[in-house]
Design an enzyme around this catalytic site. Structure first.
Site, PDB file in Angstrom:
ATOM      1  N   SER A 114      45.271 -29.172-132.096  1.00 48.46           N
ATOM      2  CA  SER A 114      44.384 -28.707-133.163  1.00 48.46           C
ATOM      3  C   SER A 114      45.092 -28.472-134.486  1.00 48.46           C
ATOM      4  O   SER A 114      44.509 -28.650-135.542  1.00 48.46           O
ATOM      5  CB  SER A 114      43.701 -27.410-132.738  1.00 48.46           C
ATOM      6  OG  SER A 114      44.663 -26.406-132.473  1.00 48.46           O
ATOM      7  N   CYS A 115      46.351 -28.047-134.471  1.00 44.75           N
ATOM      8  CA  CYS A 115      46.920 -27.546-135.717  1.00 44.75           C
ATOM      9  C   CYS A 115      48.129 -28.306-136.217  1.00 44.75           C
ATOM     10  O   CYS A 115      48.618 -28.031-137.290  1.00 44.75           O
ATOM     11  CB  CYS A 115      47.322 -26.073-135.542  1.00 44.75           C
ATOM     12  SG  CYS A 115      48.712 -25.833-134.429  1.00 44.75           S
ATOM     13  N   GLY A 116      48.662 -29.265-135.462  1.00 44.07           N
ATOM     14  CA  GLY A 116      49.856 -29.942-135.952  1.00 44.07           C
ATOM     15  C   GLY A 116      51.044 -29.009-135.954  1.00 44.07           C
ATOM     16  O   GLY A 116      51.202 -28.197-135.064  1.00 44.07           O
ATOM     17  N   CYS A 118      52.292 -26.023-136.795  1.00 45.25           N
ATOM     18  CA  CYS A 118      51.801 -24.736-137.288  1.00 45.25           C
ATOM     19  C   CYS A 118      52.906 -23.981-138.010  1.00 45.25           C
ATOM     20  O   CYS A 118      54.009 -23.850-137.503  1.00 45.25           O
ATOM     21  CB  CYS A 118      51.274 -23.903-136.129  1.00 45.25           C
ATOM     22  SG  CYS A 118      49.883 -24.685-135.279  1.00 45.25           S
TER      23      CYS A 118
END
Length: 285
Positions: A114-116, A118
């Site tokens: 979801s976030c790569g 982070c």
């Protein structure tokens, strides 16, 4: 080898009626990326194009810019009791003369679907490691995109999403020419993985930098996606959803054209408006 989709039993409720049926889900498995034998990163991804994913990830980290800098990529033995290969660990070997950037060797990162990456929000890091300036090529006229061309790209991306039709649970990234020709499309449970697969395949073909191309992503435009576009030399990033503030900042600093909320004839241009034919859009309006 891991599968792209898996089947699970689901209890379905429709208008008060309850039934049990199998459902097709997108597969999600961890992939550990090692660089010259040293663990570097773990990403949650949809199995498939793992070598391209690893190569593209290392382009965004500033390790690779040319195909000859990549020596080879191999699967490593997994952690099963019998020693069989899980196909969830890859080792990327660089050519002997490749110099490792400090930002890569000094940290191990965990990325999720979801976030790569982070918390990695350094404009300076991208600016100092980018191989190419974001331009349109010195020997060609500037890229000039009609809004109508951009408006038609999401439908073309959606038509090329094969796994999404079965699961509804995948992000996609597509690469187009400035004339709207579809060059490549990849799907993954993580939007950043889909972009890495695109960029990695381009690296393996010797096509970097990807100047005079358009990168379209099916979700929002985060800093990580803008970073990956810049590191691959892509001049235009378009997203069907919103960009983040840091993505806009990075686009403005590097000359990247950033388009968000690309839905039909409507879109927002956040940076790099010199590549968009705004007068034509005003005339049509």
């Amino acid at each position: 080898m891991g599968r792209v989709t898996e089947r699970r039993k689901v209890i379905r409720i429709r208008d008060g009626a309850v039934s049990t049926r199998p459902d097709t889900l997108v597969a999600e498995e961890p992939l550990e990326i090692r660089l010259n034998g040293k663990p570097l990163a773990i990403t949650m991804r949809t199995p498939g194009d793992d070598f391209a994913l690893a190569a593209g990830f290392l382009v965004s980290e500033g390790v690779f810019g040319r195909a000859d800098e990549l020596q080879n990529i191999v699967y490593c033995a997994g952690a099963t009791v019998d020693g069989s290969n899980t196909y969830n660990i890859v080792d990327v070997r660089t050519a002997p003369d490749v110099v490792m950037p400090d930002i890569t060797l000094e940290r191990n990162v965990y990325t999720t679907s979801s976030c790569g990456l982070c918390g990695k929000a350094s404009l300076d890091a991208v600016r100092t490691t980018a191989r190419w300036a974001i331009d349109d090529g010195a020997e060609a006229p500037p890229v000039r995109l009609e809004p109508a061309l951009l408006a038609g790209l999401p439908d073309r991306l959606r038509a090329a999403q094969r796994v999404f039709d079965r699961t509804g649970g995948l992000h996609a990234a597509a690469l187009f020419t400035e004339d709207g020709e579809l060059l490549d499309v990849r799907e993954d449970v993580g939007r950043h993985n889909a972009v890495d697969k695109l960029v990695g395949r381009a690296l393996q073909r010797g096509d970097l930098p990807l100047s005079r191309t358009i990168l379209l992503v099916s979700g929002r435009a985060s800093f990580e996606l803008a970073q990956k576009a810049v590191m691959a030399g892509i001049p235009v990033l378009a997203a069907v959803s919103a960009p983040s503030s840091l993505a806009v900042d990075l686009a403005a600093e590097t000359g990247l054209t950033l388009v968000g909320f690309l839905r039909g004839p409507s879109m927002n241009v956040y940076a790099g408006e010199h590549r968009i034919a705004l007068r034509a859009a005003a005339a049509q309006g």
